[in-house]
Design an enzyme around this catalytic site. Sequence first.
Site, PDB file in Angstrom:
ATOM      1  N   GLU A 163      -1.444  -2.030  -9.570  1.00 57.71           N
ATOM      2  CA  GLU A 163      -1.371  -3.227  -8.739  1.00 57.71           C
ATOM      3  C   GLU A 163      -0.131  -4.075  -8.979  1.00 57.71           C
ATOM      4  OE1 GLU A 163      -3.053  -3.320  -6.272  1.00 57.71           O
ATOM      5  OE2 GLU A 163      -4.652  -1.924  -6.754  1.00 57.71           O
TER       6      GLU A 163
ATOM      7  N   GLU B 275       0.830  -1.220   0.000  1.00 60.04           N
ATOM      8  CA  GLU B 275       0.000   0.000   0.000  1.00 60.04           C
ATOM      9  C   GLU B 275       0.856   1.258   0.000  1.00 60.04           C
ATOM     10  OE1 GLU B 275      -3.096  -0.373  -0.645  1.00 60.04           O
ATOM     11  OE2 GLU B 275      -2.925  -2.547  -0.412  1.00 60.04           O
TER      12      GLU B 275
END
Length: 828
Positions: A313, A291
Amino acid sequence: MSVLTRDEAQNRAQLLDVHRYTIELDLTTGDETFDSRTLIRFSARTDADTFVELKPAELRSATLDGQPLDTGTLDGNRLPLRNLTAGEHELRVDASMRYSRTGEGMHRFTDPTDGETYVYTQLFLDDVQRVFAAFDQPDLKAVFELTVTAPEGWTVLANGITEHTGEGVWKAAPTPLISTYLVAVAAGPWHSVRTEHRGLPFGIHCRRSLAPYLDTDADELLDITRACFDRYHEKFEEPYPFDSYDQAFVPEFNAGAMENPGLVTFRDEFVYRSAVTDTERQTRAMVIAHEMAHMWFGDLVTLRWWDDIWLNESFAEYMGYQTLTEATRFTDTWTDFGVTRKPWGYDADQRPSTHPVAPKDVEDTASALLNFDGISYAKGASALRQLVTWLGEKDFLAGINTHFARHRFANAALADFIDSLASATERDVHAWADAWLRTTGVDTLTASVGSRPGQWTLALDRTGERPHRVTVGVYDRDLHDGRRLLLRERYETDVPQEAAPEPHTGTRPALVVPNDLDLTYAKIRLDDTSLETVLRGLSGIPDTLTRAVMWNTLRDMVRDGELAPADYLATAAAHLPEETDLALVQGVLAFASTHIAGRYLTPDRRPAALATLTELCRDLIRRTEDGDHPGLRLIAVRHRIDTAAHPDTIAAWLADGTVPGGPELDPELRWRILARLAVLGATDEAAIADELARDPSATGQEGAARCRAALPDEDAKARAWDAMFGSDDLSNYLFTATAQGFWQPEQADLVQPYVSRYFKAAVAVAARRGPAIAEAAGRWAFPAHAVDTETLKLGEKCLRKADPIPALRRKLVDQLDDLARALRVREA
């Protein structure tokens, strides 16, 4: 409701510049709705019509440049803005919005432990419309300024530093330019641990009832956060771009975490109430690193449209694992990636729903949501790892730093990224991208080993079209200990090979491993001698990452019908008692119990498979009696519970509150035992109620729902079915827990009437409740145990005639393909 198409987004981006959102949220208006007032300042480049999105419970008013708009023109989630003129505009919207129980939009949760209430936003991918009016697409970045009115005693967290100005009003510092889906609010009586690092405020937050558990791990969490933060600043020339870094562990969260700038939200299962393995701690650390990488990949530089979700991602996945390895005590993260994440990518890439890492045909937001899968995460990260191997890390980092500099606080696409990489190297990265990012499927590398006195050769044949740079590992048997293998050499080679393989001096190796360090993304097939060596001596391979490659090879062979499931079980029974890596033990046991015992073997062979796994777990428990391997012992105990065919042993553990020799039973183990006892018909509602009184937490509520659905009783099954499909009262987590308990291979006859009912019921609940519940209904509520042609026919008929919403359709396509594969494995 209308989904946004790529063409609509491109047209609106050419028309509008969005400057600033000023948003006022009032969370004191009741349990069902909250008030949302939005002022959007934007400009139009030409005269035109457009629209703004919102999904209100009630649209009270809307004005454009002071002139009222007809609220009756709201069409689903679109409010038309007609006759815009070129120039500056102000749009004001006043609405009442619904709280969510499905983890979408503004989710509201009341903690059963203490009655405290919490709310948080999850606005990805297009759920900002559930919270405030917005031009909801990633390439219309703007500044966001939020004011939140909350009940007394609450703390409000947001993307920027928040200040309590009195009377429950909290004001957040304006953000830099960010996309709509990245706006975040989390409000409630949070327990917080705050610190400062490099001049920035850092904080970790959770529900009050979890405070003791967060405090126990606070030093570990903050140390990992600081270490990753510092390592990213060594890698990236662009400094962290926001004013603070908060991490909030929130209830009933659908994903692992969400990269909201300055306020990352995590599922609060990462605040551990019960014992966990070090691999599970490593997974939590990886999510923290993942993250944080998004602060640059995704937040600072954001995709232009959802076809480039891999730019978010895949990079965060790769950087998370790599940075954790470099910056923390977790130095073996790629083994965990190889045995848990990579198979996720391999499986997804062999289904009909596969897509390129960077697809060209993402036509709308509903289609985009389907691509958050093993391809965008695991395959994309594997492709990047191969790119770094081929390109070199120095040139790779130079390219991404150029990318950040060119597109900071803006948007970019695949072509922009490849151009940035190309500026840092002489290699043809455009051709690499075409081969790796625009294609589908898994290549297979097959080894052929030839030998003659004093020499041996290796030829690597490729099924597929991608170029690979691989490390080949060459191993000999240890002459002093025949169970061990010794590394003779490692060398790099390219596939396809440009010339005939050069002979190697020496005797023929016992084992030759293509992709020895797992640096590429491909299925591996060994030569016959090497395969025999692996089946007999896998635990003797010295490197954990090499063992992960070999376990994946055996897994792939089972799935492809090239290795009997029973042979995989026998290999596990022979070698796991000698295994030291927790990720490998957990990964192999999970595949053996879920796929082999649960699906690939016929029902009449399941008892023998469970017996093999039970005995294997006993071996592991006996091996760990000295207390030196608590993580390994915990894994063994968990799987011993899950594979129990008879209740006596685990019922005695529950009664005694401990496993002989440890561990003592914590809430997770107690609920696990009770769930298995429910499956075996060895507990009842009274025992479940007593356990819930002992643990009335949110996790306890889920455990009770799982146990009740697992009871082998017609009335219990009927109640569980009605809770899932007959009403819309269950939250996302309670729906999942109920679904996890409902279908059990041991209860196939009892639940058989529900198999034919499933497809119609799933289509209906998905249509009513939306993508999050559709995902749960397709993943957890699917009758995966029913491996037969009739289930396959029912599912195919549903896809042809029932028109499930896209999220459910994708899950059903994948489940039916897995079912068909299981049938093929059984036939083989």
